[in-house]
Design an enzyme around this catalytic site. Sequence first.
Site, PDB file in Angstrom:
ATOM      1  N   CYS A   1       0.822  -1.219   0.000  1.00 39.11           N
ATOM      2  CA  CYS A   1       0.000   0.000   0.000  1.00 39.11           C
ATOM      3  C   CYS A   1       0.851   1.262   0.000  1.00 39.11           C
ATOM      4  O   CYS A   1       0.315   2.365  -0.068  1.00 39.11           O
ATOM      5  CB  CYS A   1      -0.934  -0.001   1.204  1.00 39.11           C
ATOM      6  SG  CYS A   1      -1.619  -1.623   1.529  1.00 39.11           S
TER       7      CYS A   1
ATOM      8  N   HIS B   1      -9.144   3.695  -1.062  1.00 37.05           N
ATOM      9  CA  HIS B   1      -7.774   3.197  -0.969  1.00 37.05           C
ATOM     10  C   HIS B   1      -7.430   2.298  -2.157  1.00 37.05           C
ATOM     11  O   HIS B   1      -7.281   1.088  -1.998  1.00 37.05           O
ATOM     12  CB  HIS B   1      -7.610   2.451   0.371  1.00 37.05           C
ATOM     13  CG  HIS B   1      -6.237   1.929   0.645  1.00 37.05           C
ATOM     14  ND1 HIS B   1      -5.082   2.500   0.145  1.00 37.05           N
ATOM     15  CD2 HIS B   1      -5.820   0.870   1.391  1.00 37.05           C
ATOM     16  CE1 HIS B   1      -4.038   1.805   0.574  1.00 37.05           C
ATOM     17  NE2 HIS B   1      -4.455   0.815   1.320  1.00 37.05           N
TER      18      HIS B   1
END
Lengths: 388, 136
Positions: A84, A334
């Site tokens: 991420c 996200h």
Amino acid sequence: MSSVRVAGTGLTSFGEYPERTSRDLFAEASATALADSDVPRDDVDAVLYGNFMGELSEHQGHQGPLMAEAAGVTAPATRYEAACASSGMALRDAVIRLRNGECDVVLVGGAERMTNLGTAGATEALAIAADDLWEVRAGMTFPGAYALMATAYFETYGGDREDLAHIAAKNHENALTNEKAQYQRALSVEDVLEAPTVSSPLGLYDSCPLSDGAAAVVLVSEAYADEHDLDAPVAITGTGQGGDRMALHDREYLARSPAAREAGEQAYADAEIGPEDVDLAEVHDCFTIAEVLALEALDLEQVGEGISAARDGRTTPDGDTPINLSGGLKAKGHPVGATGVSQVAEVATLLAGDHPNSEYVEGATTGVAHNAGGTVASAVVHVLEVVA
Amino acid sequence: MSENTESDGERTRDAGFDDWLDAARANEAYSLVCEAGHHSLPPRRVCPECGSTDLTEEPLPETGEVETVTVTHVATPSFEADAPYATAIADFGPVRLTGQVVEVDPETVEPGLAVEIAVTTSETSGKRIVGFRPVQ
Ligand SMILES: [Zn+2]
């Protein structure tokens, strides 16, 4: 050392676009960023691009040159993968290349396509950011890993699910004005507490959504900005990266993020500022507990006190240090490979006074972007300041 | 996903890791220790703390203690039939391990629970997994 300026930013809306390829998403974000920057495509010296799960979601590796093509740029391109934190790492390398004089203009961004995998497939794909042998094979999921940290936090420092729910409610409130956000809808503390459990103590609304989206920024050297008379008032003045053992169980602490602390300390020292100078921050709140760990790692909250920051109003828009005015990963979304650059784009826009939520941070000069990979075995932090 | 079914022979072994599971199933779980006393888990050729390449196996204590736990309701497809299940990190002295707590109502597992290693299999995939069983 010459400073690095943010000349342009571009974000797609984050959300569910199961039929849009990453190349299409990045084409949109990069076109927006380039147009915003007034930099001609021919001047771009390098394309640095973050992506995590392209092999699984689109059967597409080797995305660097593909994305340069999508952006209409012939410069050499490299893909970065750090779960991420993929595009945050790409951005850090862009800053380093600009500082050392290798480049004058870098297009840096990221994209991720996730929703076409469905919840089960995306959960499986996200899990590979953990240690396959010792964590994934024991049934640990990405929410499960953060849940283990949440339980450990409650056990060590106190706090409860309701404290976490205040973080989700705050970030959803912040997203109401962000038209790029995946969720432009309010969420009450009760909504969060009543949601189905994903991995106890975390429920559905303690978690960020699955998102498709892309982000891009055009970074230029100070010399280039001056020479071309660019409107680029915000500089990236600090960068830092930290690392930790891959498996959560191999770390010294189960409820702290030393990699983020290391990255933050480096970035603060690099910018010659301290945490007390930070006016606002975008931190990696993939789960509500992650925002707590981030604030404590960045010394914006004392260890053990970050849990009450949203509830007590220290991180709300009217608080001392508003956190995640964009809505954060929680409400803005996200798309993992795009997240790090999207955070920097939000901080730059907030500081430049061009963000719908800039009114909450009028006169702010200093912002921080914190991007974490996996369960924070990777972390990258940037300091942005208004310099012009 | 590869078809790592647990009917031994069909599956490609992961040297070090599968050896450890075999040992744990025989109640001989171990950690790797370097001459400076740093412990770690296999597969490993180098101590991750100091870089020593002189690693020997040392038996783990029979009993560990749950440090943190979660009950996973939304599992990956590889664990769909197992959900809900308790995943814990348990402290076995020189190392911690991540595993599923079995033979107990998952909702009752809390930090402090004394456990022993119990290599178990996934109900979904039949693959071996590191498990913990409460000590009676
Ligand atoms: Zn050692």
